[in-house]
Design a protein around this motif. Structure first.
Motif, PDB file in Angstrom:
ATOM      1  N   SER A   1       0.824  -1.204   0.000  1.00 44.52           N
ATOM      2  CA  SER A   1       0.000   0.000   0.000  1.00 44.52           C
ATOM      3  C   SER A   1       0.861   1.258   0.000  1.00 44.52           C
ATOM      4  N   VAL A   2       1.864   1.299   0.875  1.00 47.14           N
ATOM      5  CA  VAL A   2       2.738   2.472   0.971  1.00 47.14           C
ATOM      6  C   VAL A   2       3.531   2.624  -0.321  1.00 47.14           C
ATOM      7  N   ARG A   3       4.000   1.503  -0.837  1.00 45.28           N
ATOM      8  CA  ARG A   3       4.766   1.524  -2.078  1.00 45.28           C
ATOM      9  C   ARG A   3       3.931   2.117  -3.227  1.00 45.28           C
ATOM     10  N   SER A   4       2.685   1.716  -3.302  1.00 44.11           N
ATOM     11  CA  SER A   4       1.795   2.213  -4.355  1.00 44.11           C
ATOM     12  C   SER A   4       1.554   3.713  -4.193  1.00 44.11           C
ATOM     13  N   PHE A   5       1.352   4.145  -2.937  1.00 47.23           N
ATOM     14  CA  PHE A   5       1.133   5.568  -2.689  1.00 47.23           C
ATOM     15  C   PHE A   5       2.375   6.387  -3.043  1.00 47.23           C
ATOM     16  N   VAL A   6       3.535   5.944  -2.564  1.00 49.18           N
ATOM     17  CA  VAL A   6       4.785   6.693  -2.766  1.00 49.18           C
ATOM     18  C   VAL A   6       5.120   6.780  -4.256  1.00 49.18           C
ATOM     19  N   ARG A   7       4.852   5.696  -4.975  1.00 51.96           N
ATOM     20  CA  ARG A   7       5.117   5.679  -6.413  1.00 51.96           C
ATOM     21  C   ARG A   7       4.332   6.786  -7.124  1.00 51.96           C
ATOM     22  N   GLN A   8       3.054   6.893  -6.832  1.00 46.57           N
ATOM     23  CA  GLN A   8       2.271   7.924  -7.518  1.00 46.57           C
ATOM     24  C   GLN A   8       2.635   9.317  -7.004  1.00 46.57           C
ATOM     25  N   GLN A   9       3.021   9.393  -5.724  1.00 43.55           N
ATOM     26  CA  GLN A   9       3.396  10.690  -5.147  1.00 43.55           C
ATOM     27  C   GLN A   9       4.628  11.269  -5.859  1.00 43.55           C
ATOM     28  N   PHE A  10       5.653  10.451  -6.033  1.00 44.53           N
ATOM     29  CA  PHE A  10       6.889  10.959  -6.622  1.00 44.53           C
ATOM     30  C   PHE A  10       6.828  11.029  -8.142  1.00 44.53           C
ATOM     31  N   ALA A  11       5.933  10.265  -8.739  1.00 50.18           N
ATOM     32  CA  ALA A  11       5.732  10.412 -10.181  1.00 50.18           C
ATOM     33  C   ALA A  11       5.274  11.847 -10.460  1.00 50.18           C
ATOM     34  N   GLY A  12       4.583  12.450  -9.464  1.00 48.79           N
ATOM     35  CA  GLY A  12       4.109  13.820  -9.615  1.00 48.79           C
ATOM     36  C   GLY A  12       5.154  14.866  -9.252  1.00 48.79           C
ATOM     37  N   SER A  13       5.999  14.575  -8.246  1.00 52.78           N
ATOM     38  CA  SER A  13       6.898  15.625  -7.736  1.00 52.78           C
ATOM     39  C   SER A  13       8.308  15.556  -8.311  1.00 52.78           C
ATOM     40  N   GLY A  14       8.631  14.487  -9.050  1.00 49.63           N
ATOM     41  CA  GLY A  14       9.995  14.329  -9.557  1.00 49.63           C
ATOM     42  C   GLY A  14      10.832  13.488  -8.608  1.00 49.63           C
ATOM     43  N   ILE A  15      11.937  12.892  -9.133  1.00 52.24           N
ATOM     44  CA  ILE A  15      12.712  11.941  -8.329  1.00 52.24           C
ATOM     45  C   ILE A  15      14.164  12.353  -8.145  1.00 52.24           C
ATOM     46  N   GLY A  16      14.540  13.563  -8.609  1.00 50.21           N
ATOM     47  CA  GLY A  16      15.895  14.068  -8.392  1.00 50.21           C
ATOM     48  C   GLY A  16      16.964  13.113  -8.889  1.00 50.21           C
ATOM     49  N   ARG A  17      17.910  12.795  -8.022  1.00 48.56           N
ATOM     50  CA  ARG A  17      19.055  11.969  -8.423  1.00 48.56           C
ATOM     51  C   ARG A  17      18.764  10.475  -8.496  1.00 48.56           C
ATOM     52  N   PHE A  18      17.592  10.055  -8.061  1.00 47.15           N
ATOM     53  CA  PHE A  18      17.312   8.619  -8.109  1.00 47.15           C
ATOM     54  C   PHE A  18      17.180   8.160  -9.562  1.00 47.15           C
ATOM     55  N   PRO A  19      17.745   6.984  -9.887  1.00 46.05           N
ATOM     56  CA  PRO A  19      17.691   6.513 -11.269  1.00 46.05           C
ATOM     57  C   PRO A  19      16.269   6.210 -11.756  1.00 46.05           C
ATOM     58  N   SER A  20      15.404   5.778 -10.842  1.00 44.44           N
ATOM     59  CA  SER A  20      14.024   5.455 -11.248  1.00 44.44           C
ATOM     60  C   SER A  20      13.096   5.586 -10.051  1.00 44.44           C
ATOM     61  N   VAL A  21      11.794   5.637 -10.335  1.00 43.05           N
ATOM     62  CA  VAL A  21      10.808   5.695  -9.250  1.00 43.05           C
ATOM     63  C   VAL A  21      10.901   4.427  -8.396  1.00 43.05           C
ATOM     64  N   THR A  22      11.192   3.289  -9.032  1.00 39.29           N
ATOM     65  CA  THR A  22      11.315   2.035  -8.283  1.00 39.29           C
ATOM     66  C   THR A  22      12.459   2.119  -7.276  1.00 39.29           C
ATOM     67  N   ASP A  23      13.593   2.680  -7.695  1.00 36.47           N
ATOM     68  CA  ASP A  23      14.717   2.840  -6.767  1.00 36.47           C
ATOM     69  C   ASP A  23      14.334   3.753  -5.609  1.00 36.47           C
ATOM     70  N   LEU A  24      13.614   4.815  -5.931  1.00 34.06           N
ATOM     71  CA  LEU A  24      13.181   5.735  -4.885  1.00 34.06           C
ATOM     72  C   LEU A  24      12.216   5.028  -3.914  1.00 34.06           C
ATOM     73  N   CYS A  25      11.290   4.243  -4.456  1.00 30.90           N
ATOM     74  CA  CYS A  25      10.347   3.505  -3.600  1.00 30.90           C
ATOM     75  C   CYS A  25      11.093   2.518  -2.699  1.00 30.90           C
ATOM     76  N   ASN A  26      12.075   1.842  -3.272  1.00 31.09           N
ATOM     77  CA  ASN A  26      12.856   0.885  -2.471  1.00 31.09           C
ATOM     78  C   ASN A  26      13.553   1.594  -1.309  1.00 31.09           C
ATOM     79  N   ARG A  27      14.103   2.769  -1.607  1.00 36.37           N
ATOM     80  CA  ARG A  27      14.801   3.533  -0.569  1.00 36.37           C
ATOM     81  C   ARG A  27      13.809   4.009   0.508  1.00 36.37           C
ATOM     82  N   PHE A  28      12.630   4.423   0.076  1.00 37.63           N
ATOM     83  CA  PHE A  28      11.597   4.845   1.032  1.00 37.63           C
ATOM     84  C   PHE A  28      11.282   3.692   1.988  1.00 37.63           C
TER      85      PHE A  28
END
Ligand SMILES: [Mg+2]
Length: 226
Positions: A19-46
């Motif tokens: 659930s959190v992973r799904s929320f965070v994925r859509q959240q950062f798809a909207g705000s940008g991911i900066g230096r992270f290579p992908s949204v998946t990498d950012l979600c994993n780090r979260f």
């Protein structure tokens, strides 16, 4: 006799990670991911920083934004506020939750939830999964002013269901909070690990271990007939 089955909420009935992973994925798809290579990498780090819900979310967002390459307090606050207000919209249960709870109820078992956490957050997940309609009582540590593994909260749950703790089964993922706590309160224990590992310094094991909620019914039937 098995009069009641009690459940932990996060990572037991509620698939919090998904659930959190799904929320965070859509959240950062909207705000940008900066230096992270992908949204998946950012979600994993979260999820790593979140540590199964044990870290305050405002700190998780703070670290993540630094690692994205920004130092923006207003973004941290905005993402945190968005989490508090909207994460529940992504709430999903573990497979088999509804059939299990319906079966328990049809068979005359009382059902309870005992959850450690903040009332407003836990309630939102609970309501989003329709659990208020499917269980007989739910206890959240913040409003109860006691928390698992304290025996008090398990005894209080049994009281509220009007059953004895020795006639209860507790299903949970946390060896410390759920399994040790319920065992000390005299309940039978079913462990649904979901990635948690059993502590090497525990010289005992849960009464049963399941790989999914679908397996709980067979355990209840087995114990009822033994
Ligand atoms: Mg849990």
């Amino acid at each position: 006799m098995i009069s009641a089955v009690l459940f932990d909420l996060d990572e037991t009935l509620f698939d919090r990670s998904a659930s959190v992973r799904s929320f965070v994925r859509q959240q950062f798809a909207g705000s940008g991911i900066g230096r992270f290579p992908s949204v998946t990498d950012l979600c994993n780090r979260f999820m790593e920083l979140d540590a199964r819900g044990s870290m305050p979310k405002i700190e998780v967002y703070g670290t993540l934004i630094e690692e994205m390459g920004g130092h923006r307090d207003e973004l941290r606050q905005a993402l945190f506020d968005d989490y508090e207000a909207n994460a529940w919209r992504h709430a999903v249960p573990f497979d088999g939750m509804r059939p299990l709870l319906s079966w328990l109820r049809q068979n005359g078992r009382k059902i309870g939830i005992v959850s450690n956490g903040q009332t407003h957050i836990q309630l939102r997940s609970l309501l989003a999964l329709n659990l208020d309609r499917m269980v007989d009582a739910y206890l959240i540590s913040e409003e109860e002013a006691c928390r698992k593994p304290e025996a008090e909260i398990f005894e209080r749950a049994a009281n509220r269901l009007d059953v004895r703790t020795s006639d209860c089964i507790f299903v949970g993922d946390s060896p410390q909070a759920d399994m040790a706590g319920a065992r000390a309160a005299g309940m039978k224990t079913i462990w649904f690990p979901n990635g948690a590992s059993w502590p090497s310094d525990y010289a005992w094991r849960p009464d049963a271990t399941v790989a999914s909620l679908w397996e709980v019914q067979a355990v209840v039937k087995r114990w009822e007939h033994s």
